[in-house]
Design an enzyme around this catalytic site. Structure first.
Site, PDB file in Angstrom:
ATOM      1  N   LYS A 100      35.952  34.450  34.203  1.00  0.00           N
ATOM      2  CA  LYS A 100      36.989  33.947  35.297  1.00  0.00           C
ATOM      3  C   LYS A 100      38.263  34.706  35.361  1.00  0.00           C
ATOM      4  O   LYS A 100      38.862  34.759  36.228  1.00  0.00           O
ATOM      5  CB  LYS A 100      37.207  32.610  35.214  1.00  0.00           C
ATOM      6  CG  LYS A 100      36.116  31.561  35.408  1.00  0.00           C
ATOM      7  CD  LYS A 100      35.669  31.036  36.927  1.00  0.00           C
ATOM      8  CE  LYS A 100      34.196  30.378  36.986  1.00  0.00           C
ATOM      9  NZ  LYS A 100      33.700  30.591  38.209  1.00  0.00           N
ATOM     10  N   GLU A 137      41.126  25.765  43.389  1.00  0.00           N
ATOM     11  CA  GLU A 137      40.091  24.614  42.916  1.00  0.00           C
ATOM     12  C   GLU A 137      39.531  24.494  41.557  1.00  0.00           C
ATOM     13  O   GLU A 137      39.268  25.952  41.435  1.00  0.00           O
ATOM     14  CB  GLU A 137      38.941  24.375  44.034  1.00  0.00           C
ATOM     15  CG  GLU A 137      37.920  25.458  43.748  1.00  0.00           C
ATOM     16  CD  GLU A 137      38.252  26.749  44.006  1.00  0.00           C
ATOM     17  OE1 GLU A 137      39.434  27.208  44.568  1.00  0.00           O
ATOM     18  OE2 GLU A 137      37.447  27.573  43.320  1.00  0.00           O
ATOM     19  N   SER A 189      28.727  34.502  30.424  1.00  0.00           N
ATOM     20  CA  SER A 189      29.772  34.330  31.212  1.00  0.00           C
ATOM     21  C   SER A 189      31.067  33.644  30.462  1.00  0.00           C
ATOM     22  O   SER A 189      32.196  34.085  30.758  1.00  0.00           O
ATOM     23  CB  SER A 189      29.523  33.694  32.350  1.00  0.00           C
ATOM     24  OG  SER A 189      28.905  32.337  31.937  1.00  0.00           O
TER      25      SER A 189
HETATM   26  C1  LIG Z   1      31.598  30.110  31.697  1.00  0.00           C
HETATM   27  C2  LIG Z   1      31.169  29.965  33.177  1.00  0.00           C
HETATM   28  N1  LIG Z   1      30.073  30.521  33.639  1.00  0.00           N
HETATM   29  C3  LIG Z   1      29.605  30.394  34.914  1.00  0.00           C
HETATM   30  C4  LIG Z   1      30.390  29.893  35.623  1.00  0.00           C
HETATM   31  C5  LIG Z   1      30.002  29.476  36.968  1.00  0.00           C
HETATM   32  O1  LIG Z   1      30.541  30.128  37.934  1.00  0.00           O
HETATM   33  P1  LIG Z   1      29.980  31.618  38.804  1.00  0.00           P
HETATM   34  O2  LIG Z   1      28.762  31.229  39.262  1.00  0.00           O
HETATM   35  O3  LIG Z   1      31.054  31.815  39.752  1.00  0.00           O
HETATM   36  O4  LIG Z   1      30.131  32.791  37.775  1.00  0.00           O
HETATM   37  C6  LIG Z   1      31.582  28.812  35.257  1.00  0.00           C
HETATM   38  C7  LIG Z   1      32.508  28.091  36.213  1.00  0.00           C
HETATM   39  O5  LIG Z   1      33.246  27.461  35.770  1.00  0.00           O
HETATM   40  C8  LIG Z   1      32.001  29.114  34.168  1.00  0.00           C
HETATM   41  O6  LIG Z   1      33.163  28.380  33.624  1.00  0.00           O
END
Ligand SMILES: Cc1ncc(COP(=O)(O)O)c(C=O)c1O
Ligand SMILES: Cc1ncc(COP(=O)(O)O)c(C=O)c1O
Lengths: 260, 407, 407, 260
Positions: free
Chosen positions: B86, B108, B376
């Site tokens: 993020k 949000e 992520s």
């Molecule tokens: C660690 C993490 N991975 C994935 C996501 C999912 O978001 P996105 O699909 O936009 O990567 C989030 C959303 O809060 C997240 O905190």
């Protein structure tokens, strides 16, 4: 000229200001919402805006948003809503009934189907999240003489006003201030800004104008007499209902209707 | 992408007219900024000097051996400042906000990760910050709320509708319609009206760009497959986009939740509960009922608990350039544990979806093949959920004792 | 350092005879390993590909302006895998353990940071892992214990003595005397018998080496001062050592606690409660009473709550090459908050001591001077302590609701 | 030859095995610990080892460690301890009294001061965290004829055994197995390993040998008759005391003393 525009122009010959009132289909129940509509129709409001609730009403303020969510508990169906309001429209030919909803419920119903089902008794439609750029999506409605009611906002560029005006028919919904519905108007000094805003719209079009957002009293309405054709009252009536049920709702409607 | 922000039939801009000029202004500034090498450089610099990029590509020898298939590599977005990818996006949009001369951002947030990231960058860049968060999510994810508040952000509980992410997004849009003159709406994933999907995916693409270099340096060739979890889709877009159209297969993993019933998962693909729709400013696949009302969702990971999906991914999936799959809650917890014990990496539950998907498919590949899984974010934040899932008694005792001491 | 592991009068090896051969073996392997470029390379590689090094040097424009003195830079050890500099050391010693052919590691931990780092690297390297932790600390720091256990480590509560870090260290030494044949004692800070102080400081020196390069690249010259918090002393040694004898002034910040009384702080310098002593395997300044009994300590940050200090720092302080100072609990919380709000960086409470010290002195410098503060770890882990310090009611409600849901 | 060594050799002419017992000064109180000591002295143990408690006794097992921490609650002073045991030593000349403690309390007292205060009545000292490499620190004791009692351990290199032997005087403390005090011995098959270990020590020195760690019964002692001069019993007596107070302590001592 569309039936809706013709209707507004005719009515305006007798009245200095037409009233457009708002009811959410299904709130607090389907029956009670139909009762509110009937009540307004009985009183002879010029235009009745019926909002078909959507789960994510981004252009509405908290009062209407919460009411929409409550209404959704009753699982309203757009087809039934159309049937119900078409019936009312037929019973009260002196009032024009408009549908208001968001894009997604309409999309799932289909613009073609919607046009077919509105044609009989619903004069126009307000879709706050359908920008003018996507006017082509509303073509099936236009074809069936249902008016898409586009929005005008302050500080709009001349170019864009022109663009909206080209597609305007029936009625133009002029937003009086920034923000979402139901938040009350600011200081009176904005009156002159409002006038110049409306004047610039009138340069582009002679489609009747409705002014909305933040109109909640007869005094508010009185203040805009001469500027537009229609005063839109949204959350004020809803709040009255929430405060004191159908009787306070009726009182509020009566108050608003004192401006003729 | 064509000029109106479309990706195939998805995307576009479906916002109240009041936001039109503000969105146009954003679009203009965004295009100008991206064409200005000094802006691009400033984003790169902040990503490096503030967030610690590049994040590494970690080879997992133990895990690969346990699975007995492909070599497994992890892209370590968990090592970003804030603990998730993020941060990449908020750095880009934060700097753009400054460039536009705006003083305030709104955002949000669902799980609170994007809220924390936004609050962090707002502190860093001296921006006022308001975060909209569903009242239910606030209750569930209070530690993140605590940090947002500590960072000086105003956290507004959203009590309408399902009181979760989509409602927070609605509310942020409402704020924006009243505040756009001095406020930028800093969307947290590659959803929303133009140019948000493209912009967020663009800022996140640093992930995939780095993977390219790192794969060449560490493996000597491009990976055979890349896996990413898909909530809104930003981490997936970020790691996928630089590989679209290459020989690397791209697999998005959605939240399979606890079942296939309505409200039991957050799958926007391979379910007839999701259909093409338009809401929250854009067109995509939305989970919805026959009336077009957006549907409730569930996932063990709050960050994947979203009703729509990036129009970019919806289109890539239509075009067969990204394959969508999903993983159920139990499989996710199992993948989380297996990675943790084999490699000493505590992945976020969101990311653990990608891990579950990756492990499933790695087994079918040969040891000279290579897959990359996007981690992520990190999983420390998930301690409350994991301790609950595992029924860890001492954790409860710890909390009870802590509360006692507070009385 | 002379051949017996002395740093001035400090250091040395004061261990039960039973550990002699094991310590000699370690010393031999350590020297061989460090002379073997392939080992050094493997440490470097794991630091990069697993832990994400180099960690950035972050310029703090807002904070510098608020203070109105020197330019403030932060060395971001919080961005390491595991969230603290502890990872550098466990990577080095973990790989050494493998090289020695040992199958198991033991470690002491106070706050649990070193315990988690050790459990992580043990999972990664396939080593058995036992962590000794004071029973009091386990109660206070259960989230870290939770992760150690999840990672597959055995956490042994130490119920002797003050049931805190020093007792855990005693207990780990006891384990080692019975297990040295297949077990490496992975000490978490630059304390203990030879070669631990040198070895831990050595693995941590990557911090200071990176600062040198980064200062040249980002500032164009070496910093005027460097600040680091001092618990056992490993992060301070790590960032200081490459600068010893240069023009950069080096300042260590100890835990000033809540007062100057016995048991109210953890200062080993500038207090007559600390004297030269020998215990826990080495000679250094120990907090102790007249009878030579080691004294209780206090700090708001569990990681600085240690009775002794690195012999390397004790010596550098004697020789005037490092200046020791301290910061009290309130000053630390204020520094923590100021950094957080000005720059969006949530530092560990340990590191916030260095921040408090740095801010104090930055004010007296001019804007063309530069200081570097070592952010040894991140502060998410401190949420329970911070929420308590700030009396945040919703956090308690969140915990209570969580516990309700668990019933 | 030191007085201690001479004493051991003389005693050994009458006894197949001497007993060295252990008491912690200040546990559970100073008075009670002195009572335990007196009791043992009355029974005529050959050597009494008095442990001055330290906060961080790394070479001790849980039983002794916990007892030391309890003892510290009573704020024992090393000076008083020395005075008390010197007095006892004077009253019971047939027993040699040894001090055991860790380096730090001794360091704070000072080796010079300690040597001076021990000289009168305490024959030797055991400091488990003072390795032979630092024998020079103990020089002040040696000078005053107080014997530092060094440790030997299994698997020690020949070189290091030689090194320890060079400094050995009075008594050598041979550790019988890995680990810390009070953990009980392993299988009997280790007996031969033990013998070869002790034999290799004897090659280097003729200083009397004490064997410790894990000796807790008369039978254990019987098993090492002929191998060493002194059997060291540490936590077994402490455990007896904890189980059944002074009377069980005395019973245990009597049991151990059956091997003469
Ligand atoms: C660690 C993490 N991975 C994935 C996501 C999912 O978001 P996105 O699909 O936009 O990567 C989030 C959303 O809060 C997240 O905190
Ligand atoms: C974040 C952090 N900083 C500092 C320390 C203190 O250790 P040292 O002085 O060895 O760096 C610790 C110890 O746990 C820690 O966790």
């Amino acid at each position: 000229m569309s039936t809706l525009a013709t209707f507004v122009k005719q009515q305006r010959q007798q009245k200095s200001m037409l009233l457009m009132t708002h009811v959410i289909y299904g709130y607090p129940t389907i029956d009670e919402s139909l009762q509110m509509m009937t009540s307004l129709l009985e009183k002879g409001v010029a235009i009745l805006e019926v909002q078909f609730p959507f789960s994510d009403p981004v252009a509405d303020g908290p009062v209407i948003t919460n009411a929409c969510h409550d209404a959704l508990e009753n699982k309203p169906k757009l087809s039934q809503c159309l049937a119900d309001i078409t019936k009312l429209a037929a019973e009260y030919p002196n009032t024009k009934v408009l549908l208001m909803s968001y894009l997604n419920p309409i999309l799932q119903y289909g613009f073609e189907a919607l046009a077919a089902d509105m044609q009989a008794g619903v004069a126009g439609i307000i879709i706050p999240d359908l920008p003018i750029d996507h006017h082509a999506m509303a073509a099936p409605l236009v074809e069936k003489s249902v008016d898409p009611i586009w929005l005008m906002i302050p500080d709009m560029s001349d170019e864009r006003m022109e663009f909206v005006s080209q597609h305007a028919q029936g009625l133009l919904y002029c937003v009086s201030r920034k923000g979402v519905t139901g938040q009350g108007s600011d200081s009176q000094s904005e009156q002159s800004q409002l006038e110049s805003y409306l004047n610039s719209i009138k340069k582009h079009t002679d489609v009747p104008l409705a002014l909305g957002f933040g109109i909640s009293t007869a005094q508010d309405i009185q203040g805009i007499v001469g500027l537009v054709d229609v005063a839109v009252v949204g959350s004020a009536l809803l709040r009255a209902y929430q405060n004191g049920g159908l009787s306070e709702f009726n009182e509020k409607a009566d108050e608003l209707l004192t401006v003729q | 992408m064509n000029d109106q922000g479309y990706f195939g039939q998805y995307g576009g801009s479906f916002i109240p007219e009041i936001l039109y000029s503000s969105q146009q202004e954003l679009l203009k500034h965004y295009r100008e900024a991206m064409a200005d090498p000094s802006f691009v450089e400033s984003v790169k610099k902040e990503m490096q000097q503030y967030s610690g990029r590049p994040t590494p590509l970690t080879h997992c020898a133990n895990l690969s051996a346990q699975i007995g298939g492909a070599q497994i590599y992890l892209k370590r977005e968990d090592l970003n400042h804030s603990g998730a990818h993020k941060m990449n996006n908020v750095i880009g949009q934060g700097l753009l906000t400054k460039r536009m001369g705006k003083k305030r951002v709104i955002a949000e947030t669902g799980a609170g990760q994007h809220g924390v990231a936004t609050a962090l960058i707002s502190a860093r860049l001296g921006l006022e910050c308001t975060i909209y968060m569903g009242a239910h999510d606030i209750e569930r994810q209070y530690p993140n709320v605590f940090w947002m508040k500590q960072l000086g952000a105003t956290v507004v509980p959203v009590t309408t509708g399902s009181q979760t992410l989509k409602d927070a997004l609605d509310e942020a849009l409402r704020d924006w319609t009243a505040s756009f003159e001095d406020t930028h709406y800093l969307i947290g994933t590659s959803c929303g009206c133009e140019p948000f999907p493209e912009m967020v995916a663009g800022f996140q693409s640093v992930i995939g760009e780095e993977v390219k270099d790192q794969a060449m340096a560490q493996i000597g060739k491009m990976p055979d497959k890349i896996f990413a979890c898909v909530g809104g889709g930003s981490n997936a877009c970020g790691i996928f986009l630089p590989f679209v159209g290459t020989d690397t297969e791209l697999i998005g993993i959605e939240a399979g939740g606890c079942g296939d019933g309505v409200g039991e998962h957050a799958k926007r693909f391979h379910t007839d509960q999701a259909k093409f729709g338009i809401s929250q400013g854009f067109a995509t696949m939305f989970l919805q009922d026959e009336e077009g009302q957006l549907a409730p969702t569930h996932s063990i990971s709050a960050g994947l608990d979203y009703v729509g999906v990036s129009p970019i991914l919806a289109d890539l999936s239509d075009r067969g350039l990204v394959r969508m799959s999903s993983a159920r809650d139990e499989e996710v917890v199992a993948g989380f544990k297996q990675l943790m014990k084999a490699e000493g990496i505590i992945a976020a539950l969101e990311s653990s979806h990608a891990i579950a998907g990756g492990l499933r498919e790695a087994a079918q590949l040969s040891p000279d093949q290579n897959i990359v899984i996007n981690v992520s974010g990190r999983g420390d934040k998930d301690i409350f959920t994991i301790a609950k899932a595992l029924g860890d008694e001492p954790f409860k005792d710890f909390l009870a004792t802590y509360l006692e001491g507070e009385k």
